[in-house]
Write a protein that holds these residues in place. Structure first.
Motif, PDB file in Angstrom:
ATOM      1  N   CYS A  35       0.832  -1.202   0.000  1.00  0.00           N
ATOM      2  CA  CYS A  35       0.000   0.000   0.000  1.00  0.00           C
ATOM      3  C   CYS A  35       0.873   1.261   0.000  1.00  0.00           C
ATOM      4  CB  CYS A  35      -0.912  -0.003   1.225  1.00  0.00           C
ATOM      5  SG  CYS A  35      -1.948   1.465   1.363  1.00  0.00           S
ATOM      6  N   GLY A  36       0.602   2.158  -0.933  1.00  0.00           N
ATOM      7  CA  GLY A  36       1.359   3.395  -0.993  1.00  0.00           C
ATOM      8  C   GLY A  36       1.022   4.358   0.122  1.00  0.00           C
ATOM      9  N   GLN A  37      -0.090   4.110   0.812  1.00  0.00           N
ATOM     10  CA  GLN A  37      -0.527   4.985   1.889  1.00  0.00           C
ATOM     11  C   GLN A  37       0.045   4.556   3.243  1.00  0.00           C
ATOM     12  OE1 GLN A  37      -2.432   7.614   1.205  1.00  0.00           O
ATOM     13  NE2 GLN A  37      -2.929   8.371   3.258  1.00  0.00           N
ATOM     14  N   CYS A  38      -0.088   3.240   3.582  1.00  0.00           N
ATOM     15  CA  CYS A  38       0.312   2.778   4.916  1.00  0.00           C
ATOM     16  C   CYS A  38       1.413   1.722   4.902  1.00  0.00           C
ATOM     17  CB  CYS A  38      -0.897   2.246   5.689  1.00  0.00           C
ATOM     18  SG  CYS A  38      -1.555   0.677   5.055  1.00  0.00           S
ATOM     19  N   GLY A  39       1.760   1.191   3.712  1.00  0.00           N
ATOM     20  CA  GLY A  39       2.840   0.223   3.610  1.00  0.00           C
ATOM     21  C   GLY A  39       2.439  -1.216   3.848  1.00  0.00           C
ATOM     22  N   PHE A  40       1.151  -1.486   4.077  1.00  0.00           N
ATOM     23  CA  PHE A  40       0.707  -2.864   4.316  1.00  0.00           C
ATOM     24  C   PHE A  40       0.820  -3.688   3.039  1.00  0.00           C
ATOM     25  CE2 PHE A  40      -2.512  -6.205   4.875  1.00  0.00           C
ATOM     26  CZ  PHE A  40      -2.148  -6.693   6.117  1.00  0.00           C
ATOM     27  N   ALA A  41       1.262  -4.947   3.157  1.00  0.00           N
ATOM     28  CA  ALA A  41       1.402  -5.844   2.007  1.00  0.00           C
ATOM     29  C   ALA A  41       0.191  -6.769   1.939  1.00  0.00           C
ATOM     30  CB  ALA A  41       2.691  -6.656   2.109  1.00  0.00           C
ATOM     31  N   TYR A  42      -0.399  -6.854   0.758  1.00  0.00           N
ATOM     32  CA  TYR A  42      -1.644  -7.624   0.638  1.00  0.00           C
ATOM     33  C   TYR A  42      -1.865  -8.056  -0.809  1.00  0.00           C
ATOM     34  CZ  TYR A  42      -3.686  -3.335  -1.350  1.00  0.00           C
ATOM     35  OH  TYR A  42      -3.953  -2.241  -2.140  1.00  0.00           O
ATOM     36  N   LEU A  43      -2.706  -9.071  -0.973  1.00  0.00           N
ATOM     37  CA  LEU A  43      -3.098  -9.515  -2.299  1.00  0.00           C
ATOM     38  C   LEU A  43      -4.152  -8.541  -2.821  1.00  0.00           C
ATOM     39  CD1 LEU A  43      -2.113 -12.065  -3.817  1.00  0.00           C
ATOM     40  CD2 LEU A  43      -4.285 -13.144  -3.228  1.00  0.00           C
ATOM     41  N   THR A  44      -3.918  -7.977  -4.003  1.00  0.00           N
ATOM     42  CA  THR A  44      -4.790  -6.914  -4.509  1.00  0.00           C
ATOM     43  C   THR A  44      -6.111  -7.441  -5.059  1.00  0.00           C
ATOM     44  OG1 THR A  44      -3.713  -6.977  -6.683  1.00  0.00           O
ATOM     45  CG2 THR A  44      -2.818  -5.451  -5.042  1.00  0.00           C
ATOM     46  N   ALA A  45      -6.262  -8.761  -5.127  1.00  0.00           N
ATOM     47  CA  ALA A  45      -7.542  -9.391  -5.468  1.00  0.00           C
ATOM     48  C   ALA A  45      -7.631 -10.685  -4.672  1.00  0.00           C
ATOM     49  CB  ALA A  45      -7.657  -9.664  -6.960  1.00  0.00           C
ATOM     50  N   ALA A  46      -8.835 -11.083  -4.330  1.00  0.00           N
ATOM     51  CA  ALA A  46      -9.013 -12.280  -3.510  1.00  0.00           C
ATOM     52  C   ALA A  46     -10.198 -13.079  -4.013  1.00  0.00           C
ATOM     53  CB  ALA A  46      -9.219 -11.890  -2.048  1.00  0.00           C
ATOM     54  N   ALA A  47     -10.238 -14.350  -3.656  1.00  0.00           N
ATOM     55  CA  ALA A  47     -11.389 -15.186  -3.978  1.00  0.00           C
ATOM     56  C   ALA A  47     -12.570 -14.778  -3.104  1.00  0.00           C
ATOM     57  CB  ALA A  47     -11.044 -16.653  -3.751  1.00  0.00           C
ATOM     58  N   SER A  48     -13.774 -15.063  -3.557  1.00  0.00           N
ATOM     59  CA  SER A  48     -14.974 -14.696  -2.814  1.00  0.00           C
ATOM     60  C   SER A  48     -15.155 -15.626  -1.612  1.00  0.00           C
ATOM     61  CB  SER A  48     -16.204 -14.794  -3.710  1.00  0.00           C
ATOM     62  OG  SER A  48     -16.481 -16.158  -4.032  1.00  0.00           O
ATOM     63  N   TYR A  49     -15.951 -15.176  -0.643  1.00  0.00           N
ATOM     64  CA  TYR A  49     -16.292 -16.028   0.496  1.00  0.00           C
ATOM     65  C   TYR A  49     -17.018 -17.289   0.032  1.00  0.00           C
ATOM     66  CZ  TYR A  49     -15.064 -12.509   4.029  1.00  0.00           C
ATOM     67  OH  TYR A  49     -14.395 -11.639   4.844  1.00  0.00           O
ATOM     68  N   GLU A  50     -17.841 -17.156  -1.031  1.00  0.00           N
ATOM     69  CA  GLU A  50     -18.562 -18.322  -1.549  1.00  0.00           C
ATOM     70  C   GLU A  50     -17.588 -19.386  -2.045  1.00  0.00           C
ATOM     71  OE1 GLU A  50     -21.170 -14.950  -1.261  1.00  0.00           O
ATOM     72  OE2 GLU A  50     -19.243 -15.160  -2.300  1.00  0.00           O
ATOM     73  N   ASP A  51     -16.548 -18.958  -2.783  1.00  0.00           N
ATOM     74  CA  ASP A  51     -15.544 -19.909  -3.256  1.00  0.00           C
ATOM     75  C   ASP A  51     -14.786 -20.536  -2.094  1.00  0.00           C
ATOM     76  OD1 ASP A  51     -16.138 -19.651  -5.923  1.00  0.00           O
ATOM     77  OD2 ASP A  51     -14.568 -18.183  -6.340  1.00  0.00           O
ATOM     78  N   LEU A  52     -14.493 -19.729  -1.071  1.00  0.00           N
ATOM     79  CA  LEU A  52     -13.747 -20.236   0.079  1.00  0.00           C
ATOM     80  C   LEU A  52     -14.583 -21.185   0.922  1.00  0.00           C
ATOM     81  CD1 LEU A  52     -11.904 -16.980   1.197  1.00  0.00           C
ATOM     82  CD2 LEU A  52     -10.944 -18.921  -0.037  1.00  0.00           C
ATOM     83  N   SER A  53     -15.898 -21.074   0.814  1.00  0.00           N
ATOM     84  CA  SER A  53     -16.780 -21.939   1.589  1.00  0.00           C
ATOM     85  C   SER A  53     -16.749 -23.372   1.074  1.00  0.00           C
ATOM     86  CB  SER A  53     -18.218 -21.406   1.542  1.00  0.00           C
ATOM     87  OG  SER A  53     -19.096 -22.251   2.253  1.00  0.00           O
ATOM     88  N   GLU A  54     -16.668 -23.544  -0.254  1.00  0.00           N
ATOM     89  CA  GLU A  54     -16.731 -24.904  -0.792  1.00  0.00           C
ATOM     90  C   GLU A  54     -15.673 -25.162  -1.867  1.00  0.00           C
ATOM     91  OE1 GLU A  54     -20.517 -26.890  -1.163  1.00  0.00           O
ATOM     92  OE2 GLU A  54     -21.564 -25.036  -0.643  1.00  0.00           O
ATOM     93  N   LEU A  55     -15.657 -24.348  -2.941  1.00  0.00           N
ATOM     94  CA  LEU A  55     -14.765 -24.619  -4.075  1.00  0.00           C
ATOM     95  C   LEU A  55     -13.297 -24.611  -3.674  1.00  0.00           C
ATOM     96  CD1 LEU A  55     -14.340 -24.986  -7.146  1.00  0.00           C
ATOM     97  CD2 LEU A  55     -14.360 -22.492  -7.345  1.00  0.00           C
ATOM     98  N   TYR A  56     -12.900 -23.630  -2.855  1.00  0.00           N
ATOM     99  CA  TYR A  56     -11.486 -23.500  -2.489  1.00  0.00           C
ATOM    100  C   TYR A  56     -11.339 -23.396  -0.984  1.00  0.00           C
ATOM    101  CZ  TYR A  56      -6.590 -22.541  -3.601  1.00  0.00           C
ATOM    102  OH  TYR A  56      -5.223 -22.623  -3.734  1.00  0.00           O
ATOM    103  N   SER A  57     -12.046 -24.234  -0.260  1.00  0.00           N
ATOM    104  CA  SER A  57     -11.961 -24.264   1.193  1.00  0.00           C
ATOM    105  C   SER A  57     -10.569 -24.728   1.605  1.00  0.00           C
ATOM    106  CB  SER A  57     -13.029 -25.175   1.780  1.00  0.00           C
ATOM    107  OG  SER A  57     -12.947 -26.481   1.237  1.00  0.00           O
ATOM    108  N   TRP A  58     -10.218 -24.487   2.878  1.00  0.00           N
ATOM    109  CA  TRP A  58      -8.848 -24.699   3.357  1.00  0.00           C
ATOM    110  C   TRP A  58      -8.348 -26.101   3.077  1.00  0.00           C
ATOM    111  CZ3 TRP A  58      -6.678 -28.046   6.866  1.00  0.00           C
ATOM    112  CH2 TRP A  58      -5.347 -27.769   7.229  1.00  0.00           C
TER     113      TRP A  58
END
Length: 271
Positions: A35-58
């Motif tokens: 982040c150019g504002q606060c310096g936090f490092a993060y993925l600029t796009a993420a999978a949806s909660y729906e995908d994480l619930s079933e399609l790409y769960s842990w």
């Protein structure tokens, strides 16, 4: 697996700015930005909660990532598997162990609890509760937690925590979870509401400020795409936790720069 997921653009989860600098550590379409504002490092796009619930769960993501790493780094992964004994040469810090030292007993919430095995391993003086995004794992945890007087909510974490009454929990475990959460600040804010003033939350996350992360770069074990969406250092976690109303402590003996993970103890700040 990446091709089956739809990337959803996200601003900085710490400050909300949309000024990311590509750190060159990701792979298309997953970009790790600073982040150019606060310096936090993060993925600029993420999978949806729906995908994480079933399609790409842990439980599916970890298998897919292990397969990818084996194909990309066959020699490194072979050596890692053949030398797993090294992990048991010295006592290892554990989230559960820290919690037992800091919280005498009571209601414990495990956020991102999986099938509940960590909560169930706690002594009987604790009542385990959980929040889990994977539908199948949440069902397993719920069935077992109810035998101990608790239960598990299947929901995104901030929403799930909203189903508990205020000041319910004596302790919380966020064990290898917050790096997966697309909205970590709302989760910490929701956690502050349900924690007792005397409660302690123990967090374990990969250490983006570790020596190994600096040396290995995109090959660092803490970079897992697309399921690791936040890349914390102790300072960036403390900054985010403060916004949610927590003061942070860091156990020095467990947080060496050679460690790929670090631990933080969060306590609600006095009003």
């Amino acid at each position: 697996m990446d091709a089956e997921l739809t990337p959803i653009a996200r601003n900085c989860p710490n400050c909300g700015a949309d000024q990311p600098k590509d750190l060159g550590l990701g792979r298309d379409p997953w970009v790790i930005g600073e982040c150019g504002q606060c310096g936090f490092a993060y993925l600029t796009a993420a999978a949806s909660y729906e995908d994480l619930s079933e399609l790409y769960s842990w439980e599916k993501a970890i298998v897919a990532e292990a397969k990818r790493r084996k194909q990309k780094q066959p020699i490194v992964q072979w050596l890692d598997q053949k030398t797993r004994w090294r992990l048991h040469m010295f006592p290892r810090p554990e989230t559960k162990t820290f919690l037992e030292k800091l919280v005498p007993g009571g209601n414990i919430v495990d956020i991102g609890c999986g099938n509940g095995k960590v909560g169930l391993a706690l002594p009987d003086r604790y009542t385990p509760y959980g929040v889990e995004i994977s539908k199948s794992l949440a069902a397993e945890a719920d069935a077992e937690f109810r035998k101990r007087g608790g239960f598990c909510v299947h929901a995104p974490s901030a929403e799930g925590l909203g189903q508990f009454e205020p000041n319910l929990f004596d302790g919380a475990m966020l064990n290898s979870y917050l790096e997966h959460e697309a909205k970590p600040l709302p989760v910490l804010e929701a956690l502050a509401r349900v924690m007792k003033p005397s409660g302690v939350a123990i967090i374990k996350v990969p250490n983006f400020g570790s020596w190994n992360a600096a040396v290995m770069k995109s090959g660092w074990c803490g970079i897992r795409l697309p399921d690791h969406v936040n890349y914390f250092t102790p300072q960036s976690l403390a900054n985010m936790a403060a916004k949610a109303g927590f003061a942070s402590d860091f156990p020095g003996s467990a947080n060496l720069p050679t460690n790929d993970n670090f631990w933080a103890f969060l306590r609600r700040e006095a009003a």
